[in-house]
Design a protein around this motif. Structure first.
Motif, short mmCIF file in Angstrom:
data_model
loop_
_atom_site.label_atom_id
_atom_site.label_comp_id
_atom_site.label_asym_id
_atom_site.label_seq_id
_atom_site.Cartn_x
_atom_site.Cartn_y
_atom_site.Cartn_z
N MET A 1 10.87 3.96 -4.79
CA MET A 1 11.95 3.80 -5.76
C MET A 1 11.50 3.86 -7.21
O MET A 1 12.36 3.85 -8.11
N PHE A 2 10.19 3.93 -7.47
CA PHE A 2 9.72 3.69 -8.83
C PHE A 2 8.77 4.77 -9.33
O PHE A 2 7.98 5.34 -8.57
N LEU B 1 10.14 2.59 -14.19
CA LEU B 1 11.46 3.20 -14.13
C LEU B 1 11.90 3.30 -12.67
O LEU B 1 11.15 3.81 -11.83
N CYS B 2 13.09 2.80 -12.37
CA CYS B 2 13.68 2.96 -11.04
C CYS B 2 14.61 4.17 -11.07
O CYS B 2 15.47 4.26 -11.95
N PHE B 3 14.46 5.08 -10.12
CA PHE B 3 15.20 6.33 -10.18
C PHE B 3 16.29 6.46 -9.11
O PHE B 3 16.98 7.48 -9.05
N VAL B 4 16.49 5.45 -8.26
CA VAL B 4 17.36 5.66 -7.10
C VAL B 4 18.83 5.31 -7.33
O VAL B 4 19.69 5.75 -6.56
N THR B 5 19.13 4.53 -8.35
CA THR B 5 20.48 4.00 -8.48
C THR B 5 21.43 4.94 -9.22
O THR B 5 22.64 4.86 -9.04
N GLN B 6 20.90 5.85 -10.06
CA GLN B 6 21.73 6.75 -10.84
C GLN B 6 21.74 8.16 -10.26
O GLN B 6 20.78 8.59 -9.61
N THR B 7 22.82 8.89 -10.54
CA THR B 7 22.89 10.30 -10.16
C THR B 7 21.96 11.12 -11.04
O THR B 7 21.54 10.65 -12.12
N PRO B 8 21.63 12.35 -10.65
CA PRO B 8 20.80 13.20 -11.52
C PRO B 8 21.39 13.37 -12.92
O PRO B 8 20.64 13.40 -13.91
N ARG C 1 3.67 10.94 -9.82
CA ARG C 1 4.69 11.57 -8.99
C ARG C 1 4.63 10.90 -7.62
O ARG C 1 3.84 11.29 -6.75
N PRO C 2 5.42 9.86 -7.38
CA PRO C 2 5.36 9.15 -6.11
C PRO C 2 5.87 10.01 -4.97
O PRO C 2 6.81 10.81 -5.13
N PRO D 1 0.78 -1.23 0.00
CA PRO D 1 0.00 0.00 0.00
C PRO D 1 0.82 1.29 0.00
O PRO D 1 0.26 2.35 -0.28
N THR D 2 2.10 1.21 0.31
CA THR D 2 2.90 2.43 0.40
C THR D 2 4.04 2.38 -0.60
O THR D 2 4.91 1.52 -0.54
N PHE D 3 4.02 3.31 -1.56
CA PHE D 3 5.03 3.42 -2.62
C PHE D 3 5.18 2.09 -3.35
O PHE D 3 6.25 1.51 -3.48
N GLN D 4 4.07 1.65 -3.89
CA GLN D 4 3.95 0.30 -4.43
C GLN D 4 4.97 0.00 -5.52
O GLN D 4 5.37 0.89 -6.29
N ASN D 5 5.39 -1.23 -5.58
CA ASN D 5 6.14 -1.77 -6.70
C ASN D 5 5.15 -2.57 -7.55
O ASN D 5 4.56 -3.53 -7.06
N PRO D 6 4.86 -2.11 -8.80
CA PRO D 6 5.69 -1.24 -9.62
C PRO D 6 5.25 0.22 -9.74
O PRO D 6 5.98 1.01 -10.33
N THR D 7 4.09 0.61 -9.26
CA THR D 7 3.53 1.91 -9.67
C THR D 7 4.01 3.08 -8.83
O THR D 7 3.86 4.22 -9.25
#
Length: 411
Positions: free
Chosen positions: A342-343, A386-393, A337-338, A188-194
């Motif tokens: 992570m997604f 899309l996972c956004f946490v592993t790469q730098t801006p 916009r989570p 229910p919180t910051f679901q994977n994948p959405t």
């Protein structure tokens, strides 16, 4: 028949060896993880990989974790390297219970079972609750590895219709009456994948349906501490209607380190004991040294402060991805916009098939996960994660430019 005649029969010239018995039907029916298949294909260092669900390794508290292991091995080596109880080390369960109670869910150490990652908790629950042919209700789309677990258990998996706020309570009630399921599985919180989060009202409504119609709720919460915006929403397990029928899963994988393989489940006593028996058959217990090191880490380190530092970096990376999406994606695309996690979840125009497009995109040295494998029912083939946490801006910006090139010109 004598021993000699059996030996002679076995050595008869020209006799072909018999084939070995086949794999179990469940092993033949369930495929591997498409996400892990994609990670194997995109392991080249030049690929900017938005496909993974991995925390950023440069943010691990390596010194703090190493110090905890050193102290445990220096002070109690015999205990740290020995077998332990199946339920988990008391020191770790006590500290986990304190963290849960501080977040509004009264919990004591005996309410918890430590597992080898929260993924094992799902497998134990499937073993304890599901017979072949039982029905499981899931979100649509749903965490992919949960679909694998339920499939291996021989369950019939049915998706609950929903909207941007998660499963529809009225649709859930109708399905419970019609399908007689054993459980509802939800992140229910910051679901994977959405990346979506169920509002408090929706959680309460799901709890009420479960209480009225008789249903287990499995509430998986691996990402809940990674909040960047907004206020924390209480667990479903804390709702009065759900306290006797909700299993809450947690994990250190996203806030400490996934290599520790430390998770836990909080469940009513009868179900928790059944899961402990299933765990005895699976691995006896979760590694003692890892549990003791985690307990020492929680005693000596401010985990909340560490998570806050990680969240600040992840927030910047999320914002970088949100900033670049409009230029990268074709006109008519939509995304969310989570508030944490992570997604990001993207829906391209309906003419796009993200699975068919992936090889073309990978040629641009960037990758995503197509959305179709996350659906228990009819998939939306225009979606992707899309996972956004592993790469730098900066890497995110370049990756989105590559993604745009890969998608450009597709009708």
């Amino acid at each position: 028949m004598t021993v000699a005649s059996v030996a002679a029969l076995a050595s008869t010239p020209g006799s072909a060896p018999a084939s070995v018995p086949p794999l179990a039907a469940r092993a033949r029916a369930i495929g591997g993880s498409p996400v892990r298949d994609i990670l194997a294909v995109t392991a080249r260092p030049e690929v900017i990989n938005f496909a993974g669900g991995l925390p950023a390794p440069e943010l691990f508290d390596r010194e703090g974790v190493a110090a905890a292991f050193r102290q445990v091995l220096e002070e109690t080596p015999g205990r740290a390297l020995q077998y332990a109880t199946t339920e988990g080390e008391p020191a770790l369960r006590e500290r986990l219970a304190q963290r849960m109670a501080a977040r509004g869910l009264p919990t004591n150490a005996d309410d918890l079972l430590v597992t080898t990652g929260s993924q094992q908790a799902l497998s134990l629950l499937a073993t304890a609750l599901l017979d072949p042919g039982d029905t499981v209700l899931v979100e649509d789309p749903c965490y992919l590895a949960a679909l694998q677990v339920f499939g291996l258990a021989g369950a019939r998996v049915v998706a609950v219709p929903g909207d941007a706020d998660g499963p529809d309570p009225e649709a859930l009630a109708d399905l419970v009456v019609r399908e007689r399921p054993k459980l509802l599985y939800t992140v229910p919180t910051f679901q994977n994948p959405t990346g979506r989060t169920l509002p408090a009202e929706r959680r309460a409504a799901l709890a009420t349906v479960a209480a009225r119609h008789g249903l287990w709720i499995v509430e998986d919460d691996p990402y809940g501490e990674l909040r960047y915006d907004g206020e924390r929403v209480p667990w479903i397990a804390a709702h009065p209607d759900a306290r006797d029928r909700t299993v809450l899963l947690g994990s250190f994988s996203k806030v400490m380190a996934p290599g520790l393989r430390l998770g836990w489940l909080r469940a009513p006593v009868e179900l928790r004991r059944a899961c402990a028996v299933a765990k005895q058959a699976a691995d006896l217990h979760t590694p003692t040294v890892n549990q003791l090191a985690a307990a020492r880490y929680l005693a000596d380190t401010d985990l909340d402060a560490h998570v806050a530092r990680v969240a600040a970096v992840y927030r910047e990376r999320r914002d970088a991805m949100l900033t670049g999406l409009r230029e990268a994606l074709p006109e008519g695309s939509a995304w969310n916009r989570p508030e944490g996690g992570m997604f990001l979840w993207v829906r391209l125009p309906e003419t796009y098939d993200t699975a068919a497009l992936l090889p073309r995109v990978v040629q641009e040295d960037v990758a995503y996960v197509p959305g179709a494998p996350f659906y228990a029912g009819e998939p939306d083939r225009s979606t992707l994660r899309l996972c956004f946490v592993t790469q730098t801006p900066e890497e995110i910006g370049e990756g989105l430019r590559r993604l745009g090139r890969g998608l450009r010109g597709v009708a």
